[in-house]
Design an enzyme around this catalytic site. Structure first.
Site, short mmCIF file in Angstrom:
data_model
loop_
_atom_site.label_atom_id
_atom_site.label_comp_id
_atom_site.label_asym_id
_atom_site.label_seq_id
_atom_site.Cartn_x
_atom_site.Cartn_y
_atom_site.Cartn_z
N CYS A 36 0.86 -1.28 -0.05
CA CYS A 36 0.07 0.02 -0.02
C CYS A 36 0.89 1.37 -0.07
O CYS A 36 1.84 1.30 0.65
CB CYS A 36 -0.95 -0.02 1.09
SG CYS A 36 -2.18 -1.33 1.23
N MET B 146 13.36 0.30 5.29
CA MET B 146 13.69 -1.02 5.81
C MET B 146 14.50 -1.13 6.68
O MET B 146 15.70 -1.74 7.35
CB MET B 146 14.37 -1.69 4.60
CG MET B 146 13.36 -2.46 3.85
SD MET B 146 12.37 -3.88 4.48
CE MET B 146 13.64 -4.95 4.53
N ILE C 163 1.58 6.26 13.61
CA ILE C 163 2.55 5.00 13.06
C ILE C 163 2.83 5.15 11.68
O ILE C 163 4.15 5.12 11.41
CB ILE C 163 1.77 3.85 13.15
CG1 ILE C 163 1.06 3.27 14.38
CG2 ILE C 163 2.45 2.32 12.62
CD1 ILE C 163 2.27 3.22 15.68
#
EC number: 2.5.1.7
Length: 421
Positions: free
Chosen positions: A118, A125, A330
């Site tokens: 999404c 990462m 978040i």
């Protein structure tokens, strides 16, 4: 391209079965790479993301069979033929990065494309790389791929994450099961999906303690064996369908629902005027008389309010009495559903990571566009209680996270149909 037509109608009543957790299953599937013996998952959800992970594992040489109409996945990684996760598959789904830790642990090397999924922010990462480097891995980024190697094998270490990342926790825990010595992961994520992963790894012979807390300790072993494991209930699907009777009225029982999976979410429902009761089969949800009350919501790592229910909660609060404030802590750029809800008459103002919702008496149906997985279902929920018809386009996102959404909502009285494009 398919779309979904929703016609606003009255209360919803009946039962909805809740599937196994997508996010748990997508983590459990790469665990097969840790062993040369079979791993079988039951209660698997039937979703496009599961098919994508199946293709990825098969491209590495694993055998994956879908049994019992997709509810059982039988896997074996006895003869892996590749350590490279190609861009063509990885770009479709962010969870593809979860093959990195297992391959590195078992094969001593892995090449994994940067992932897709999404479009809800950067979702870097870095935390995954830092965690695996703490175990002795050497990782560099070249040509859009992470090239990782551990020529002498991984070694246990103490590592504290800068942020309690779910994916990085999962990658490090899986990798550490085959590392030499003891690994202590601090500021670990506490989500139920991680607890479920640890239970599966333990069934495979891993020595792990502390799952569900912020400190996880892993004692490395020489090898893992096969196992059979039942995937935990999907708490995001559960929360999503709990909001259907909350928005429309009526009473719906969510089969397989568990309060311990949705504690902070249920607290907000209660404050808004929604009753949630445990039953022998799951959870029963109904709305108290009148409009729901405005509540403020801040997304947080588990056990806080889940970011994956923020869009759906906004759909409820669009018709609440009063003003609600939703703070997204978040992910960045996760209010893309707000302009679409505004097309339906919602009063929403977004400033950075905060959305202010001023409740209106009722939304009105309109053509809207889904921008991501959770946004797509929030628009469907809004349409269920809106006046007139709501046409939700680009619903291919929906197939990544919800199985049989039209059938499940139809079963409790919703007027909803999928239109083939």
């Amino acid at each position: 391209m398919d779309s979904i037509l929703v016609t606003g109608n009255g209360p919803l009543n009946g039962q909805i079965p809740i599937a196994g957790a997508k996010n748990a299953c997508l983590t459990l599937m790469p665990a097969t790479l840790l062993s040369d013996e079979p791993l079988t998952l039951t209660n698997a959800p039937r979703l496009s993301d599961i098919k994508t992970m199946t293709l990825l594992l098969q491209s590495l040489g694993a055998e994956v069979s879908s049994l019992q109409d997709g509810k059982v996945l039988a896997m074996s990684s006895h003869d892996l033929t590749s350590h490279t996760a190609d861009y063509d598959i990885v770009r479709k789904m962010r969870a593809s990065n979860l093959v990195l830790g297992p391959m590195l642990a078992r094969l001593g090397q892995a090449v994994v494309s940067l992932p897709g999924g999404c479009a809800i922010g950067a979702r870097p990462m870095d935390l995954h790389i830092e965690a695996l480097e703490a175990l002795g891995a050497e990782i560099e980024l070249r040509d859009g791929y992470l090239h990782a190697k551990a020529p002498g094998g991984l070694k246990g270490a103490v590592h504290e994450m800068r942020f309690a990342s779910v994916g990085a926790t999962e990658n490090m825990v899986m990798a550490a099961t085959l590392a030499k010595g003891t690994t202590v992961l601090k500021n670990a994520a506490r989500e139920p999906e991680i607890v479920d992963l640890v239970r599966c790894l333990r069934a495979m012979g891993a020595q792990i303690e502390g799952e569900g807390t912020s400190t996880i300790e892993i004692q490395g072993v020489d090898r893992l064996h096969g196992a059979t494991h039942q995937v935990v209930t999907d708490r995001i699907e559960l929360g999503t369908y709990m909001l259907a009777p909350a928005i429309c009225g009526g009473e719906v029982e969510l089969l397989g629902g568990r309060l311990d999976l949705v504690g902070a979410f249920v607290e907000k429902l209660d404050a808004a005027g929604i009753d949630v009761a445990e039953t022998d089969k799951g959870l029963k949800v109904s709305r108290r008389n009148g409009r729901v009350s405005a509540v403020n919501v801040t997304t947080e790592p588990f056990p806080g309010f889940p970011t994956d229910l923020q869009a759906q909660m906004m759909a409820l609060l669009c018709t609440a009495e009063g003003t609600s404030v939703l703070e997204e802590k978040i992910f960045e750029n996760r209010f893309m559903h707000a302009p679409e809800l505004t097309r339906m008459g919602a009063r929403i103002e977004v400033h950075g990571g905060t959305a202010t919702v001023r409740g209106v008496e009722r939304l009105k149906g309109a053509p809207v566009m889904a921008t991501d997985l959770r946004a797509s279902v929030s628009l469907i929920l809004a349409g269920l209680a809106a006046e007139g018809e709501t046409l939700v386009s680009r619903v291919y996102h929906l197939d990544r996270g919800y199985e049989h959404v039209v059938q499940k909502l139809e079963a409790v009285g919703a007027r909803i149909e999928r239109i083939k494009g």
